[in-house]
Scaffold this active site. Structure first.
Site, short mmCIF file in Angstrom:
data_model
loop_
_atom_site.label_atom_id
_atom_site.label_comp_id
_atom_site.label_asym_id
_atom_site.label_seq_id
_atom_site.Cartn_x
_atom_site.Cartn_y
_atom_site.Cartn_z
N THR A 232 -0.24 -0.71 7.06
CA THR A 232 -0.12 -1.53 5.82
C THR A 232 -0.19 -2.77 6.18
O THR A 232 -0.01 -3.62 7.20
CB THR A 232 1.27 -1.13 5.14
OG1 THR A 232 2.21 -1.47 6.17
CG2 THR A 232 1.11 0.30 4.82
N ARG B 136 -13.02 -7.49 -3.86
CA ARG B 136 -12.46 -7.47 -2.64
C ARG B 136 -11.87 -5.97 -2.11
O ARG B 136 -11.13 -5.29 -2.99
CB ARG B 136 -11.25 -8.42 -2.36
CG ARG B 136 -10.44 -8.39 -1.02
CD ARG B 136 -9.28 -7.66 -1.08
NE ARG B 136 -8.47 -7.63 0.35
CZ ARG B 136 -7.38 -6.84 0.41
NH1 ARG B 136 -7.01 -6.16 -0.54
NH2 ARG B 136 -6.77 -7.15 1.69
N ASP C 94 -8.14 -2.93 3.81
CA ASP C 94 -8.34 -1.84 4.92
C ASP C 94 -7.85 -0.24 4.19
O ASP C 94 -8.54 0.80 4.96
CB ASP C 94 -7.40 -2.08 6.09
CG ASP C 94 -5.78 -2.11 5.34
OD1 ASP C 94 -5.49 -2.70 4.30
OD2 ASP C 94 -5.14 -0.98 6.02
N THR D 62 0.95 -1.05 -0.13
CA THR D 62 -0.11 -0.03 -0.12
C THR D 62 1.03 1.19 -0.04
O THR D 62 2.13 1.20 0.51
CB THR D 62 -0.72 -0.14 1.25
OG1 THR D 62 -1.38 -1.18 1.71
CG2 THR D 62 -1.82 1.22 1.40
N1 GLY Z 1 -3.23 -3.15 3.37
C1 GLY Z 1 -3.57 -3.22 1.91
C2 GLY Z 1 -4.46 -4.23 1.47
O1 GLY Z 1 -4.84 -5.21 2.35
O2 GLY Z 1 -5.00 -4.18 0.64
#
Ligand code: GLY
Length: 314
Positions: A216, A193, A196, A165
């Protein structure tokens, strides 16, 4: 003035620093930092060049939050636009909503004249096709669009590189904060999907009175624990940033079942001090990027590891 970004944020630090030094708003600062990473095809977890979902499409999640007003703009599962973070910015400014996903997010992106782009680079397509060839039979590959995808989603979760991320946290000289985030999400994820990164309270949270937090890696865990909100709320209740992060890691460690993996937490307290913690020890591999007023250099910050030697978070 301070800017904290995760390791993927390195490409965006100069743009964010220039915006901060030029006196632009903190939302501009984090947006500029995130945009530079979204446009960088070498970063395979964000924007153009990001890993696609199981059906070969790059779906992006991004968000911005303003610490003064706590206004949020977020988009999820957005395809076909170069700068998801700027679509999130337009949303924050133009709509009574905080979060749009999928077809609605794409419709809004078109409406505000966002820049369309082919997000799947030849390199990312090659990686995707190699993974399919390695893990699926020729018959499964042939029928990928028609058959169940769930078994393949579990298989793809074994790769560490798949959960990156970009997060950029900034505080200006007046003590105003903002956070910006963007990701192409979990490589070979189930279509639709959302992790977070675009979910307020999970992947990011900021309140000028207390500080800022962004996470992240394993998005499913961060969603379940509401990690960024938990950290800022702990600081609101008087915990130090270090205590707040330790509590959040402890809470993540108590999750049971479902997908369990690494999580990194990036935090600025209200004075602009920075702290980065990790559930696992990766050495300098995920070192964060830190810039402070007057500095000529981007400092690299190795995360503090709050984990057992066996890899489980404590
Ligand atoms: N933390 C990035 C994701 O799970 O998409």
């Amino acid at each position: 003035m301070v800017i904290l970004a995760n390791c993927e944020g390195l490409t965006g630090m100069p743009a964010a620093r220039d915006a901060l030094e030029a006196g632009r708003s903190v939302l501009d600062v984090v947006e500029q930092g995130v945009r530079a990473v979204e446009a960088d095809p070498r970063v395979h977890s964000v924007g153009r060049g990001g890993h696609p979902n199981l059906l070969g499409e790059v779906e992006c999640d991004a968000a911005l939050m303003d610490g003064a007003t706590r206004m949020v703009g977020a988009v999820g599962a957005l395809s076909g636009y170069l700068h998801a973070v700027s679509v999130a910015r337009e949303l924050l400014q133009r709509l009574p909503h905080a979060f749009l996903v999928g077809a609605g997010a794409a419709r809004f992106a078109a409406e505000v004249g966002a820049e369309p782009a082919e997000m799947l680079t030849p390199e990312a397509r090659g990686t995707h096709e190699r993974w399919l060839a390695e893990h699926l039979t020729p018959e499964q590959r042939e029928r990928l669009g028609q058959g169940p995808l769930a078994p393949h989603a579990w298989r793809s979760s074994q790769t560490l590189i798949s959960r990156g991320t970009v997060v950029v946290l900034a505080r200006n000289a007046r003590g105003e904060f903002a956070v910006g985030t963007s990701t192409s999400g979990w490589a070979r994820k189930y279509p639709g999907r959302i992790g977070d990164t675009a979910v307020v309270g999970a992947g990011f949270y900021v309140d000028d009175r207390y500080g800022a937090c962004a996470c992240t890696h394993s998005g499913e865990m961060i969603l379940r624990a509401g990690t960024s909100r938990a950290v800022v709320l702990a600081m609101q209740r008087g915990a130090t940033m270090e205590e707040a992060c330790a509590d959040a890691i402890g809470d993540l460690a108590r999750l049971r079942g479902g997908y369990l993996g690494p999580v990194l937490i990036h935090t600025l307290d209200r004075h602009g001090r920075a702290h980065v913690v990790s559930t696992h020890d990766y050495g300098d591999r995920f070192a964060a990027c830190l810039w402070r007023e007057g500095s000529l250099e981007i400092e690299r910050v190795r995360p503090c590891v709050l984990a057992t030697p066996g890899g489980g978070a404590t």
